[in-house]
Design an enzyme around this catalytic site. Structure first.
Site, short mmCIF file in Angstrom:
data_model
loop_
_atom_site.label_atom_id
_atom_site.label_comp_id
_atom_site.label_asym_id
_atom_site.label_seq_id
_atom_site.Cartn_x
_atom_site.Cartn_y
_atom_site.Cartn_z
N ASP A 81 -8.86 48.35 12.31
CA ASP A 81 -8.63 47.73 13.62
C ASP A 81 -7.91 48.72 14.56
O ASP A 81 -7.26 49.67 14.10
CB ASP A 81 -7.82 46.43 13.49
CG ASP A 81 -6.47 46.61 12.81
OD1 ASP A 81 -6.37 47.47 11.91
OD2 ASP A 81 -5.51 45.90 13.19
N GLU A 124 -3.82 45.59 10.78
CA GLU A 124 -2.59 46.39 10.77
C GLU A 124 -1.93 46.32 12.14
O GLU A 124 -0.71 46.25 12.24
CB GLU A 124 -2.89 47.85 10.42
CG GLU A 124 -1.65 48.67 10.05
CD GLU A 124 -0.94 49.29 11.25
OE1 GLU A 124 0.20 49.75 11.08
OE2 GLU A 124 -1.51 49.33 12.35
N1 LIG Z 1 2.87 44.00 14.32
C1 LIG Z 1 3.08 44.14 12.92
C2 LIG Z 1 3.26 45.57 12.43
C3 LIG Z 1 3.85 46.54 13.41
C4 LIG Z 1 3.69 47.94 12.90
C5 LIG Z 1 4.12 48.97 13.90
N2 LIG Z 1 3.80 50.28 13.41
C6 LIG Z 1 3.63 51.31 14.24
O1 LIG Z 1 3.70 51.19 15.45
C7 LIG Z 1 3.33 52.65 13.60
C8 LIG Z 1 3.74 53.77 14.52
C9 LIG Z 1 4.15 55.00 13.75
O2 LIG Z 1 3.33 55.53 12.98
O3 LIG Z 1 5.30 55.42 13.87
C10 LIG Z 1 5.62 48.91 14.15
O4 LIG Z 1 6.39 49.64 13.52
O5 LIG Z 1 6.02 48.11 15.01
C11 LIG Z 1 4.26 43.32 12.44
O6 LIG Z 1 5.06 42.87 13.25
O7 LIG Z 1 4.40 43.13 11.23
ZN LIG Z 2 -2.25 52.95 12.66
ZN LIG Z 3 -1.27 51.83 15.71
#
Ligand SMILES: N[C@@H](CCC[C@H](NC(=O)CCC(=O)O)C(=O)O)C(=O)O
Ligand SMILES: [Zn+2]
Ligand SMILES: [Zn+2]
Length: 380
Positions: free
Chosen positions: A68, A133
Site C-alpha cells: 500500500d 502499513e
Molecule cells: N498508522 C500506523 C502506523 C504508523 C507508522 C509510521 N511509520 C512511518 O512513518 C515510517 C517512517 C520511517 O521510516 O521513519 C509512524 O511511525 O507513524 C499506526 O498508527 O499504527
Molecule cells: Zn513504508
Molecule cells: Zn510510508
C-alpha cells in the site's frame, strides 16, 4: 529495462492507496509461485496479506514489506501522474517509488535469484507483504503476527525493506524502532460569553498548563542508540465558530515516541497522573501503535553491516530513529529485526522518487544478505 525496474514500474502503476492492494500481491504471488514458493493469501477485512515460503524448518528468514501507498494528494502538484511511473534523468518517479514498491520488487528479484542458485538452501526464506502499513495497521502484519503466534510459526530473522538510507544506498542500518503511543484528550469546561468569563470555564486555558508540562518533561535520557523519549502535540481543536464564545470542550491530540525504558501502560499512567494533578475534567482515548524493539549485536546485524559497508564504501550508521514499522509486530515473536532500503528523502512527498542506479543495486544487496544467512559458503 532491468527486471527490478520493470517490476517496480508494474507495481507503481497499480494505484494501491491504503488499504487497497490493487492487484500488487497477485502479481508478486504469481512470480514467486513460478519460482517454487508456496503461497498463502491471508485476507482480513479489506486488507490483503501475502505469505510466501521456500524451503522448510529453521532458521526462518522473512523479507517484510507493504504494497500500500499513501494518497498522492492533488494530481496537479505532481510533475507527472503519480501512478504512471516515469524515468527522468536517471530517477524513477511515482507514488511508492521509494516507499516501498522498489523494496518489494527488489525482494522478489532477490528471492527468485536466490532459490534458483540455491534450491536446497538451509531453513526457510519467506516474503510477508501487507496492504495495511500506511493505514490503521490493524488487519495487516499485526493480525498476521497473531495468526503466526496461534499457529506456532517461528521467525528467526526479519529484514524490512522500508526506505532507510539517508543520502546514499546502504548508509544506514535500522536496528530497532521507538515505541509509538497516540492520545486524543478531551478537556471539559463550561461554555459561555468571552465578556463574562466568571460564568464559564475555559477548557483551553485549563488544558494549556498541563500541555506545557507534558511537552517540557524530560522523559528519559535515551537508551543505547535510541533518541530520548519525546511527546509532540499534533492538533488542538476547540471553538464554536464564533469569536465571542468560550467553548465547552477542547480536544488535543498528541503522540509519544519512546525508548525501551517505557511501555504503553506505564506512559498512560504517567500522563493520567499529570492530568489529575492539574485537576482537569477530561476523557482520554489511547491508540497503542507498537512497543519499542531493538536488535542487539548478533549474526543478522553483523551480516547486514558487512554487506552494506561493501555497497556504500563505509560501515553504515546503526540507528533506531525515525517512525515505527511493521517489524514492531514481528519482533515480539522473538525475531531479530533489521531494516534496509533505498534513500528516504522523498517518501510521502509529491514527486516521490528513487535513483534507478540504487534500485538496480538493491536486489544484489538483498541477495548477498540472504546468501550469508541461508547459504553460507560451508553449506552452499
Ligand atoms: N498508522 C500506523 C502506523 C504508523 C507508522 C509510521 N511509520 C512511518 O512513518 C515510517 C517512517 C520511517 O521510516 O521513519 C509512524 O511511525 O507513524 C499506526 O498508527 O499504527
Ligand atoms: Zn513504508
Ligand atoms: Zn510510508
Amino acid at each position: 529495462m532491468s527486471d527490478v525496474l520493470d517490476l517496480t514500474c508494474e507495481l507503481i502503476s497499480r494505484p494501491s492507496v491504503t488499504p487497497d492492494d490493487a492487484g500488487c500481491q497477485a502479481l508478486v504471488a504469481a512470480r514467486l509461485a513460478r519460482a517454487g514458493f508456496a503461497i498463502e493469501s491471508m485476507r482480513f477485512g479489506e486488507v490483503d496479506n501475502l505469505w510466501a515460503t521456500h524451503g522448510q524448518g529453521a532458521p526462518v528468514l522473512v523479507l517484510l514489506g507493504h504494497t500500500d501507498v499513501v494518497p498522492p494528494g492533488p494530481r496537479e502538484a505532481w510533475t507527472t501522474d503519480p501512478f504512471a511511473p516515469e524515468i527522468r534523468d536517471g530517477v524513477l518517479y511515482g507514488r511508492g517509488a521509494a516507499d516501498m514498491k522498489s523494496g518489494v520488487a527488489a525482494f522478489v528479484v532477490a528471492a527468485e535469484r536466490f532459490v534458483a542458485a540455491h534450491p536446497d538452501h538451509a531453513g526457510t526464506l519467506a516474503l510477508l507483504l501487507t496492504s495495511d502499513e500506511e493505514g490503521d495497521a490493524i488487519d495487516g502484519v499485526r493480525r498476521v503476527a497473531r495468526t503466526f503466534e496461534a499457529r506456532g510459526t517461528r521467525i528467526d530473522w526479519c529484514i524490512t525493506g522500508e526506505p532507510s538510507s539517508t543520502r546514499t544506498l546502504g548508509d544506514l542500518l535500522r536496528v530497532g524502532r521507538r515505541g509509538s503511543l497516540s492520545a486524543t484528550l478531551t478537556v471539559r469546561g463550561v461554555q459561555g460569553h468571552v465578556a463574562y468569563p466568571d460564568q464559564a470555564r475555559n477548557p483551553i486555558h485549563l488544558a494549556a498548563p498541563a500541555l506545557a508540562e507534558l511537552v517540557a518533561r524530560r522523559w528519559d535520557e535515551g537508551f543505547e542508540s535510541f533518541p530520548p523519549t519525546s511527546l509532540q502535540v499534533s492538533n488542538i481543536a476547540a471553538g464554536t465558530g464564533a469569536g465571542n464564545v468560550i467553548p465547552g470542550t477542547a480536544t488535543v491530540q498528541f503522540n509519544l515516541r519512546y525508548t525501551p525504558h517505557w511501555d504503553a501502560p506505564r506512559l498512560e499512567a504517567e500522563v493520567a497522573a499529570l492530568l489529575d494533578r492539574h485537576a482537569l475534567d477530561y476523557a482520554i482515548a489511547w491508540h497503542r501503535s507498537g512497543e519499542p524493539f531493538y536488535t542487539p549485536e548478533g549474526p543478522l546485524r553483523a551480516a547486514a553491516r558487512e554487506v552494506l559497508a561493501a555497497f556504500a564504501g563505509a560501515p553504515p550508521e546503526e540507528s533506531t530513529g525515525g517512525g515505527t514499522s511493521d517489524a514492531r509486530f514481528i519482533a515480539p515473536l522473538g525475531a531479530q529485526c533489521i531494516e534496509i532500503g533505498p534513500v528516504n528523502a522523498s517518501i510521502h512527498q509529491v514527486d516521490e522518487h528513487v535513483r534507478v542506479e540504487d534500485l538496480e543495486a538493491l536486489p544484489e544487496l538483498f541477495l548477498q544478505l540472504v546468501e550469508r544467512l541461508l547459504a553460507p559458503p560451508a553449506a552452499a
